[in-house]
Each structure stands twice: as C-alpha cells, then as structure tokens.
Write a protein that holds these residues in place. Sequence first.
Motif, PDB file in Angstrom:
ATOM      1  N   ALA A  66      47.236  28.006  36.949  1.00 25.96           N
ATOM      2  CA  ALA A  66      46.896  29.395  37.011  1.00 25.96           C
ATOM      3  C   ALA A  66      46.344  29.559  38.638  1.00 25.96           C
ATOM      4  O   ALA A  66      45.734  29.273  39.143  1.00 25.96           O
ATOM      5  N   THR A  67      47.060  31.060  38.796  1.00 22.08           N
ATOM      6  CA  THR A  67      46.569  31.572  40.241  1.00 22.08           C
ATOM      7  C   THR A  67      46.557  33.312  39.982  1.00 22.08           C
ATOM      8  O   THR A  67      47.128  33.976  40.488  1.00 22.08           O
ATOM      9  N   PRO A  68      45.262  33.550  39.346  1.00 23.30           N
ATOM     10  CA  PRO A  68      45.089  35.057  38.992  1.00 23.30           C
ATOM     11  C   PRO A  68      44.720  35.429  40.426  1.00 23.30           C
ATOM     12  O   PRO A  68      43.790  34.962  41.174  1.00 23.30           O
ATOM     13  N   ALA A  69      45.255  36.597  40.492  1.00 26.12           N
ATOM     14  CA  ALA A  69      44.704  37.401  41.998  1.00 26.12           C
ATOM     15  C   ALA A  69      43.600  38.400  41.922  1.00 26.12           C
ATOM     16  O   ALA A  69      43.239  38.807  40.657  1.00 26.12           O
ATOM     17  N   MET A  70      43.002  38.201  42.975  1.00 23.37           N
ATOM     18  CA  MET A  70      41.674  39.101  42.883  1.00 23.37           C
ATOM     19  C   MET A  70      42.030  40.529  42.611  1.00 23.37           C
ATOM     20  O   MET A  70      41.371  41.369  42.119  1.00 23.37           O
ATOM     21  N   ASP A  71      43.238  41.202  42.921  1.00 17.38           N
ATOM     22  CA  ASP A  71      43.527  42.471  42.848  1.00 17.38           C
ATOM     23  C   ASP A  71      43.538  42.896  41.290  1.00 17.38           C
ATOM     24  O   ASP A  71      44.089  44.099  40.996  1.00 17.38           O
ATOM     25  N   ALA A  85      33.419  40.835  44.220  1.00 15.05           N
ATOM     26  CA  ALA A  85      32.296  40.818  43.271  1.00 15.05           C
ATOM     27  C   ALA A  85      32.717  41.465  41.939  1.00 15.05           C
ATOM     28  O   ALA A  85      32.069  40.642  40.848  1.00 15.05           O
ATOM     29  N   ALA A  86      33.852  42.305  41.539  1.00 15.27           N
ATOM     30  CA  ALA A  86      34.317  42.653  40.329  1.00 15.27           C
ATOM     31  C   ALA A  86      34.909  41.568  39.751  1.00 15.27           C
ATOM     32  O   ALA A  86      34.899  41.324  38.525  1.00 15.27           O
ATOM     33  N   PHE A  87      35.621  40.819  40.406  1.00 16.73           N
ATOM     34  CA  PHE A  87      36.317  39.577  39.934  1.00 16.73           C
ATOM     35  C   PHE A  87      35.297  38.563  39.413  1.00 16.73           C
ATOM     36  O   PHE A  87      35.528  38.049  38.266  1.00 16.73           O
ATOM     37  N   VAL A  88      34.408  38.435  40.179  1.00 17.41           N
ATOM     38  CA  VAL A  88      33.163  37.465  39.608  1.00 17.41           C
ATOM     39  C   VAL A  88      32.662  37.959  38.403  1.00 17.41           C
ATOM     40  O   VAL A  88      32.446  37.364  37.352  1.00 17.41           O
ATOM     41  N   ARG A  89      32.217  39.241  38.401  1.00 17.14           N
ATOM     42  CA  ARG A  89      31.686  40.016  37.434  1.00 17.14           C
ATOM     43  C   ARG A  89      32.561  39.796  36.254  1.00 17.14           C
ATOM     44  O   ARG A  89      31.821  39.683  35.008  1.00 17.14           O
ATOM     45  N   ARG A  90      33.803  40.132  36.324  1.00 19.64           N
ATOM     46  CA  ARG A  90      34.546  39.901  35.018  1.00 19.64           C
ATOM     47  C   ARG A  90      35.214  38.677  34.690  1.00 19.64           C
ATOM     48  O   ARG A  90      35.492  38.386  33.681  1.00 19.64           O
ATOM     49  N   ARG A  91      34.639  37.567  35.390  1.00 15.72           N
ATOM     50  CA  ARG A  91      35.099  36.333  35.253  1.00 15.72           C
ATOM     51  C   ARG A  91      36.589  35.900  34.930  1.00 15.72           C
ATOM     52  O   ARG A  91      37.003  35.406  33.948  1.00 15.72           O
ATOM     53  N   ILE A  92      37.294  36.711  35.742  1.00 20.09           N
ATOM     54  CA  ILE A  92      38.816  36.646  35.621  1.00 20.09           C
ATOM     55  C   ILE A  92      39.198  35.298  35.940  1.00 20.09           C
ATOM     56  O   ILE A  92      40.042  34.858  35.260  1.00 20.09           O
ATOM     57  N   GLY A  93      38.690  34.668  36.973  1.00 19.08           N
ATOM     58  CA  GLY A  93      39.234  33.306  37.172  1.00 19.08           C
ATOM     59  C   GLY A  93      39.163  32.383  36.364  1.00 19.08           C
ATOM     60  O   GLY A  93      39.648  31.429  36.023  1.00 19.08           O
TER      61      GLY A  93
END
Length: 208
Positions: A66-71, A85-93
């Motif tokens: 899995a390689t979800p992009a920050m964008d 910060a949004a990527f971390v907050r939304r727990r996308i990774g």
Amino acid sequence: MPTMSFKSFTDLDDTLSRGTLRPDIRAVIYDAEHWSKTPDDEQRDPAAFYQRAAQLAHAHGLIFIATPAMDLVNAGGGKAADPAAAFVRRRIGAEAARFADVVDIQAQSLERDAKAYGSFVAQVSAQIRAVNPAATVLAGLSTNPHGSAITPDMLVAAMLAGAGHVSGFWMNVPGKGSDCPKCNAPRPDVAVAALTDGRLAGLPGFSS
C-alpha cells in the motif's frame, strides 16, 4: 521480487479478473493519489478501496503493498493548508495499511526538512503499527520531487530522522514522464551518494 504497480483498484481488479498479470509477479502495489490515474471515488474513500485491493491481492496469493499519497487529503476539492497534518489527522496511512503486507509512507515531499520528515514518518508509522503490527513499514524518498533540487545531504538527514520509526526506505529515482510531468532528468547519482554516505553505517541494512 517481481512487482507490478497499479494506480487504481479498477485496473488491479480488471488485470486479476482477466488473468493477464505476468506469471512471475509476486507482489502488487496500489498507488492511490490525487490525480487523473486514480478514479475520484477511490480518492475519496481510500480506506475502503485499500481494503478491497488487499483482499483481492491476497485471494490471488500475492503480497500487497500500500502506498497512499499524501495529496489524497485534497480529494473532493479544496487544498489542504498543511497536507501532512491533514493526512495524520484523517489517519489515511493507517486505514490504507490495515490489511497490507508492506506500506510505503510517501513522505518524500518533506525531505528538504529533516525534522518535518521525521515527525511525519513517526506519526504515520505509529498509526500503522497500532492497526497492523505485522506490516513492514517503509518511508519514501525521492531524488526528484517537485520544487528545488535535492542533495545527498538532504536525503541522509531525512533517513537519519526517520530511521527509528521504519524498517527501511523506498528510494524513488523518477524522470520526466506521465507519472511525473514536472520532473527533471533522473538523478541516480544523488541516490548513490546518499546511500553510500558513512553516516548511515549504523542503520539497519547499511554498512560502512
């Protein structure tokens, strides 16, 4: 290990359904990003599509990366003021990694600032390990991300900052093309200089 990358779940599903995956392939990558190559519905709900992609890959006996992009934080319109910060907050990774065997934290856009790179990698890695402690976690690097030129020193500093939080690094050496239209010529020399730097000798996988 022979590996094939897919920019959309649709393409992965079609390839496996048709039986057209090369017979030597042992692992597949699902690289969802905020671009035309990943359908809008997949961008808006990466957790669901990464789960489906992992299940599909495993059903075919494949290792799933899995390689979800920050964008992806910009999917659906708008532009995040602080994508990391949004990527971390939304727990996308973490959600993308829940069923993955290997996860690449695409942190390369931060590599010019070792402190920011290390902080982002530490936060996302912790989220991933909390939901999937068996996953192998890597952090992305690039010799040619958008913006000003990258130096070997920048890459070394980023690796030293992130080393305590991941199992290794994913070094990208891109050149100009459909996947990176704003890239300049590839710079493998920058990668080689960084990876052979003596300051990395104490890290796992590196030797003097």
